[in-house]
Design an enzyme around this catalytic site. Structure first.
Site, PDB file in Angstrom:
ATOM      1  CE1 TYR A   1      -1.403  -4.936  10.170  1.00  0.00           C
ATOM      2  CE2 TYR A   1      -3.652  -5.753  10.363  1.00  0.00           C
ATOM      3  CZ  TYR A   1      -2.740  -4.899   9.784  1.00  0.00           C
ATOM      4  OH  TYR A   1      -3.155  -4.013   8.823  1.00  0.00           O
TER       5      TYR A   1
ATOM      6  CE  LYS B   1      -2.624  -1.404  10.649  1.00  0.00           C
ATOM      7  NZ  LYS B   1      -2.195  -0.102  10.094  1.00  0.00           N
TER       8      LYS B   1
ATOM      9  CB  SER C   1      -6.704  -2.738   9.274  1.00  0.00           C
ATOM     10  OG  SER C   1      -7.172  -4.050   9.007  1.00  0.00           O
TER      11      SER C   1
ATOM     12  CB  ILE D   1      -0.952  -0.004   1.213  1.00  0.00           C
ATOM     13  CG1 ILE D   1      -1.995  -1.119   1.076  1.00  0.00           C
ATOM     14  CG2 ILE D   1      -1.647   1.348   1.370  1.00  0.00           C
ATOM     15  CD1 ILE D   1      -2.878  -1.281   2.299  1.00  0.00           C
TER      16      ILE D   1
END
Length: 337
Positions: free
Chosen positions: A153, A157, A140, A16
């Site tokens: 993760y 986040k 996310s 990204i």
């Protein structure tokens, strides 16, 4: 929007971040590229120049605050005052939590959460005295809904989401013209699934539906141009997941417990020799440039209709209002006959 702004993109060597750097370059912006892997960084700089922008590659470990601050100082010395800072860099471990070493969990948190904190702190130190600038956080769907095999993760986040909300209220209290927004992404076809630290038996994959990184990049550029909204959701799957989590979180727990393991793996065995970028950049071992795309091009969507709707919500609201008005007028005429 855009054009000759100074933009910093972290995690710019692949995925990204790589696609976003190229998208800002296509607007004529001057882009500082921050990441650890120099092969990918140099290739990303060429992408930006080919797209029409100016590029400056700065090897940086986002987990190291002093490196981040030095990178920002160099970016301003070469390119000028920073207008936009986009936090993208992250790392992860694909594994059940019980099999993740504490050092691995810590490293994921340092890159994926504290890397955003470091970037934001450095950006604010430069932007607040000038009363100008925009900070875009790459979020996310997993910032609001945890899934199995990605506890490190998901935790990081979730922390980014809470950090963003706290910071946004402080900036509003200050009355500053510095803005911050967050863009929550769906599953994206990036190289992370080829280089992530993994203990899965099979090759890791994004949970379908999968979107191309250019979809995410367009969302980040749009958010940088329109930072007034507190957050953006990209992809119909993101919307569906987050809404379901609000209404039936317990049922979603059970659904993910049943499907979340298989849906994050292909039917191909994991290569035990695949690179892992948790501790060192993946391109440092073989000099390979991984680019923006992962290995799921044949399954990835090139556009998000939900993102298009978010970008055109005023026009859509106006059209919907006009349609309702015409329908109401038709109903009124029918009653008056």
């Amino acid at each position: 929007m855009g054009g000759k702004r100074v933009v910093v993109v972290t995690g710019a060597s692949g995925g990204i971040g790589r696609a976003a750097a190229r998208a800002f370059g296509a607007q004529g912006d001057k882009v500082a590229l921050l990441a650890r892997g120099e092969t990918g960084l140099n290739a990303a700089a060429e992408d930006v120049r080919a797209a029409g922008g100016e590029a400056l590659a700065i090897p940086t470990d986002m987990a190291d605050f002093d490196q981040v601050r030095a990178a920002a100082e160099r970016a301003e010395a070469v390119l000028g005052p920073i207008d936009v800072w986009v936090n993208v860099a992250f790392s992860s471990v694909f594994s059940e939590f019980v099999d993740i070493e504490p050092a691995e969990f810590k490293r994921t948190t340092e890159v994926t959460y504290l890397g955003f904190v470091h970037g934001t702190k450095v950006a604010l130190d430069l932007m607040l005295p000038r009363d100008h600038g925009t900070i875009v956080q790459t979020g996310s769907a997993l910032a609001k809904r945890g899934i199995p095999l990605q506890s490190a993760y998901c935790g990081a986040k979730h922390a980014v989401q809470g950090f963003h909300e706290s910071l946004r209220t402080e900036l509003l209290h200050r009355g500053t013209n510095v803005r911050t927004t967050i863009v929550h992404m769906p599953a994206v076809n990036t190289p992370q699934f080829d280089w992530v630290e993994s203990r899965l038996p099979n090759h890791a994959q994004p949970v379908p539906p999968i979107y191309q990184p250019e979809v995410a990049a367009r969302a980040l550029v749009y958010a940088a141009d329109h930072p007034g909204r507190r957050e953006y959701w990209v992809g119909g799957s993101t919307v569906a997941t987050l809404l379901a989590n609000r209404v039936i979180p317990g049922l979603l727990d059970r659904y993910l417990a049943r499907t979340g393991f298989d849906s994050q793996q292909t039917d191909q065995p994991r290569d035990p020799h695949q690179p892992a970028n948790l501790w060192k950049p993946a391109d440092g071992k073989d000099g390979h440039d991984y680019g923006a795309h992962g290995s799921f091009d044949d399954r990835a969507h090139p556009r998000s209709y939900q993102l298009w709707a978010a970008q055109h919500r005023v026009a859509l609201a106006t059209a919907a209002g006009a349609a309702l008005g015409l329908a109401g007028l038709g109903l009124l005429r029918g009653r008056c006959r």
